[in-house]
Design an enzyme around this catalytic site. Structure first.
Site, short mmCIF file in Angstrom:
data_model
loop_
_atom_site.label_atom_id
_atom_site.label_comp_id
_atom_site.label_asym_id
_atom_site.label_seq_id
_atom_site.Cartn_x
_atom_site.Cartn_y
_atom_site.Cartn_z
N GLY A 149 0.94 -1.21 0.10
CA GLY A 149 0.04 -0.11 0.04
C GLY A 149 0.92 1.31 0.01
CB CYS A 150 1.62 3.75 2.57
SG CYS A 150 -0.18 4.18 3.03
CB VAL A 151 5.83 0.54 1.41
CG1 VAL A 151 7.29 0.40 0.69
CG2 VAL A 151 5.97 0.81 2.94
#
Length: 211
Positions: A149-151
Protein backbone atom coordinates in the site's frame (compact mmCIF):
# COMPACT_ATOMS: atom_id res chain seq x y z
CA UNK A 1 13.67 -19.16 -11.84
CA UNK A 2 9.86 -19.09 -12.06
CA UNK A 3 8.06 -18.78 -15.37
CA UNK A 4 6.87 -15.30 -14.34
CA UNK A 5 10.42 -14.20 -13.56
CA UNK A 6 11.64 -15.51 -16.89
CA UNK A 7 9.03 -13.41 -18.71
CA UNK A 8 10.16 -10.24 -16.93
CA UNK A 9 13.84 -11.00 -17.51
CA UNK A 10 13.28 -11.75 -21.20
CA UNK A 11 11.50 -8.42 -21.64
CA UNK A 12 14.28 -6.49 -19.93
CA UNK A 13 12.73 -5.71 -16.56
CA UNK A 14 14.59 -5.74 -13.25
CA UNK A 15 17.81 -4.06 -14.40
CA UNK A 16 20.06 -2.97 -11.55
CA UNK A 17 20.71 0.76 -11.19
CA UNK A 18 23.57 2.54 -9.46
CA UNK A 19 23.06 3.64 -5.87
CA UNK A 20 24.63 7.07 -5.83
CA UNK A 21 25.06 9.25 -2.76
CA UNK A 22 23.81 11.40 -1.11
CA UNK A 23 21.49 8.96 0.66
CA UNK A 24 18.30 9.60 2.57
CA UNK A 25 15.88 7.46 4.58
CA UNK A 26 12.08 7.46 4.39
CA UNK A 27 10.14 5.54 7.06
CA UNK A 28 6.53 5.12 5.96
CA UNK A 29 3.70 4.90 8.50
CA UNK A 30 5.36 2.92 11.27
CA UNK A 31 2.73 4.13 13.72
CA UNK A 32 1.08 2.43 16.67
CA UNK A 33 -2.05 1.51 14.73
CA UNK A 34 -0.06 -0.38 12.12
CA UNK A 35 2.03 -2.09 14.80
CA UNK A 36 -1.14 -3.45 16.43
CA UNK A 37 -2.74 -6.53 14.80
CA UNK A 38 -6.03 -5.55 16.43
CA UNK A 39 -6.15 -2.30 14.44
CA UNK A 40 -4.26 -2.22 11.11
CA UNK A 41 -1.27 -4.46 11.81
CA UNK A 42 -0.29 -8.12 11.64
CA UNK A 43 1.83 -10.16 9.27
CA UNK A 44 5.51 -9.22 9.40
CA UNK A 45 5.10 -5.58 10.44
CA UNK A 46 6.49 -6.11 13.96
CA UNK A 47 9.68 -7.70 12.65
CA UNK A 48 10.06 -4.91 10.08
CA UNK A 49 9.87 -2.32 12.86
CA UNK A 50 12.54 -4.19 14.80
CA UNK A 51 14.82 -4.36 11.75
CA UNK A 52 14.37 -0.66 11.09
CA UNK A 53 15.79 0.36 14.47
CA UNK A 54 19.46 -0.32 13.59
CA UNK A 55 18.84 1.13 10.12
CA UNK A 56 17.62 4.38 11.66
CA UNK A 57 20.61 4.46 14.00
CA UNK A 58 22.92 4.03 11.01
CA UNK A 59 21.19 6.83 9.10
CA UNK A 60 21.48 9.19 12.04
CA UNK A 61 25.11 8.30 12.65
CA UNK A 62 25.85 8.87 8.96
CA UNK A 63 24.11 12.24 8.91
CA UNK A 64 21.50 11.20 6.32
CA UNK A 65 18.29 13.20 5.97
CA UNK A 66 15.51 11.18 7.62
CA UNK A 67 11.79 11.59 6.94
CA UNK A 68 8.83 9.85 8.54
CA UNK A 69 5.20 9.74 7.42
CA UNK A 70 1.94 9.42 9.33
CA UNK A 71 -1.67 9.13 8.19
CA UNK A 72 -3.51 11.99 9.92
CA UNK A 73 -7.11 12.99 9.21
CA UNK A 74 -8.84 16.08 10.55
CA UNK A 75 -10.69 15.70 13.85
CA UNK A 76 -14.00 16.52 12.13
CA UNK A 77 -13.31 14.32 9.09
CA UNK A 78 -13.41 17.31 6.75
CA UNK A 79 -10.68 15.74 4.61
CA UNK A 80 -12.58 12.43 4.22
CA UNK A 81 -11.60 11.04 0.80
CA UNK A 82 -11.69 7.93 -1.38
CA UNK A 83 -8.96 6.28 0.71
CA UNK A 84 -10.98 6.68 3.91
CA UNK A 85 -14.17 5.62 2.14
CA UNK A 86 -12.44 2.38 1.13
CA UNK A 87 -10.99 1.97 4.65
CA UNK A 88 -13.30 3.89 7.02
CA UNK A 89 -11.15 3.09 10.04
CA UNK A 90 -8.48 5.42 8.65
CA UNK A 91 -10.59 8.33 9.91
CA UNK A 92 -9.66 7.30 13.46
CA UNK A 93 -6.05 8.28 12.72
CA UNK A 94 -6.11 11.87 13.96
CA UNK A 95 -3.36 14.15 15.17
CA UNK A 96 -3.61 13.34 18.86
CA UNK A 97 -4.74 9.72 18.48
CA UNK A 98 -2.39 7.11 19.96
CA UNK A 99 -2.86 4.91 16.88
CA UNK A 100 -1.55 7.65 14.57
CA UNK A 101 1.62 8.32 16.60
CA UNK A 102 4.96 6.96 15.36
CA UNK A 103 6.05 3.94 17.39
CA UNK A 104 8.29 4.95 20.32
CA UNK A 105 11.28 2.92 19.15
CA UNK A 106 11.41 4.91 15.90
CA UNK A 107 10.32 8.29 17.29
CA UNK A 108 11.65 11.22 15.24
CA UNK A 109 14.32 13.50 16.66
CA UNK A 110 15.00 17.16 15.98
CA UNK A 111 15.82 17.84 12.35
CA UNK A 112 13.87 14.88 10.95
CA UNK A 113 10.85 15.65 8.79
CA UNK A 114 7.42 14.28 9.75
CA UNK A 115 4.96 14.23 6.84
CA UNK A 116 1.23 14.09 7.53
CA UNK A 117 -0.85 12.60 4.74
CA UNK A 118 -4.37 11.35 3.96
CA UNK A 119 -3.50 9.20 0.94
CA UNK A 120 -1.10 6.28 0.47
CA UNK A 121 1.90 8.13 -0.98
CA UNK A 122 4.13 10.11 1.36
CA UNK A 123 4.85 12.44 -1.59
CA UNK A 124 1.37 13.32 -2.83
CA UNK A 125 0.34 16.77 -1.64
CA UNK A 126 3.26 17.05 0.82
CA UNK A 127 6.59 18.87 0.94
CA UNK A 128 8.60 15.63 1.05
CA UNK A 129 10.05 15.85 -2.47
CA UNK A 130 11.12 19.46 -2.01
CA UNK A 131 12.67 18.65 1.37
CA UNK A 132 14.66 15.71 -0.01
CA UNK A 133 15.81 17.81 -2.96
CA UNK A 134 16.85 20.61 -0.63
CA UNK A 135 18.97 18.07 1.25
CA UNK A 136 20.51 16.79 -1.98
CA UNK A 137 19.18 13.22 -1.75
CA UNK A 138 19.79 11.01 -4.78
CA UNK A 139 19.14 7.50 -3.43
CA UNK A 140 16.23 7.10 -1.02
CA UNK A 141 16.21 4.07 1.27
CA UNK A 142 12.64 3.08 2.12
CA UNK A 143 11.30 1.28 5.19
CA UNK A 144 7.76 1.13 6.52
CA UNK A 145 4.33 -0.36 6.01
CA UNK A 146 2.39 -1.64 4.36
CA UNK A 147 4.49 -2.97 1.51
CA UNK A 148 1.56 -3.37 -0.88
CA UNK A 149 0.00 0.00 0.00
CA UNK A 150 1.68 3.13 1.27
CA UNK A 151 5.22 1.83 0.76
CA UNK A 152 4.59 0.88 -2.85
CA UNK A 153 2.75 4.14 -3.58
CA UNK A 154 5.59 6.16 -2.07
CA UNK A 155 8.21 4.20 -4.03
CA UNK A 156 6.41 4.77 -7.33
CA UNK A 157 6.18 8.51 -6.63
CA UNK A 158 9.82 8.66 -5.50
CA UNK A 159 10.91 7.09 -8.79
CA UNK A 160 8.60 9.37 -10.77
CA UNK A 161 10.13 12.41 -9.08
CA UNK A 162 13.70 11.37 -9.94
CA UNK A 163 14.90 9.72 -6.73
CA UNK A 164 16.34 6.20 -6.85
CA UNK A 165 14.32 4.11 -4.38
CA UNK A 166 16.07 1.37 -2.44
CA UNK A 167 13.50 -0.83 -0.69
CA UNK A 168 14.80 -2.80 2.28
CA UNK A 169 13.08 -6.18 2.36
CA UNK A 170 13.52 -6.77 6.10
CA UNK A 171 12.42 -3.22 6.99
CA UNK A 172 9.08 -3.20 5.17
CA UNK A 173 6.07 -5.16 6.32
CA UNK A 174 2.49 -6.01 5.46
CA UNK A 175 -0.47 -7.52 7.26
CA UNK A 176 -0.47 -10.33 4.70
CA UNK A 177 2.64 -11.97 3.25
CA UNK A 178 1.23 -12.66 -0.22
CA UNK A 179 0.76 -8.98 -1.13
CA UNK A 180 4.08 -8.17 0.56
CA UNK A 181 6.02 -10.64 -1.59
CA UNK A 182 4.18 -9.70 -4.78
CA UNK A 183 4.82 -6.00 -4.21
CA UNK A 184 8.52 -6.52 -3.56
CA UNK A 185 8.74 -8.47 -6.81
CA UNK A 186 6.85 -5.76 -8.69
CA UNK A 187 8.98 -2.91 -7.30
CA UNK A 188 12.19 -4.78 -8.09
CA UNK A 189 11.10 -5.31 -11.69
CA UNK A 190 9.91 -1.76 -12.42
CA UNK A 191 10.62 0.94 -9.89
CA UNK A 192 13.37 0.30 -7.34
CA UNK A 193 16.34 -1.62 -6.13
CA UNK A 194 15.20 -4.21 -3.57
CA UNK A 195 17.45 -5.96 -1.06
CA UNK A 196 17.87 -6.54 2.66
CA UNK A 197 19.26 -3.81 4.88
CA UNK A 198 22.63 -5.48 5.43
CA UNK A 199 23.34 -5.69 1.70
CA UNK A 200 21.98 -2.19 1.14
CA UNK A 201 24.16 -0.56 3.77
CA UNK A 202 27.20 -2.37 2.43
CA UNK A 203 26.54 -0.98 -1.06
CA UNK A 204 25.94 2.49 0.35
CA UNK A 205 29.27 2.36 2.18
CA UNK A 206 31.03 1.25 -1.00
CA UNK A 207 29.42 4.09 -2.95
CA UNK A 208 30.53 6.67 -0.40
CA UNK A 209 34.11 5.34 -0.30
CA UNK A 210 34.28 5.09 -4.08
CA UNK A 211 35.20 1.39 -4.04
Amino acid sequence: MSEESQVFKRQGFGTDVDLAPPFGLLIVDFVNGFADPAIFGGGNIASAIASTQPLLQHARHSGWPVAHSRIVFADDGADHNVFSRKVPGMLTLRENCHASAIVPELAPIAGELVVRKTVPSAFFGTMLAAWLTQHGVSTLLVAGCVTSGCVRASVVDAMSLGFTPLVLTDCVGDRAIGPHDASLFDMQQKYAMVMNSQAALALCSQAVSGN
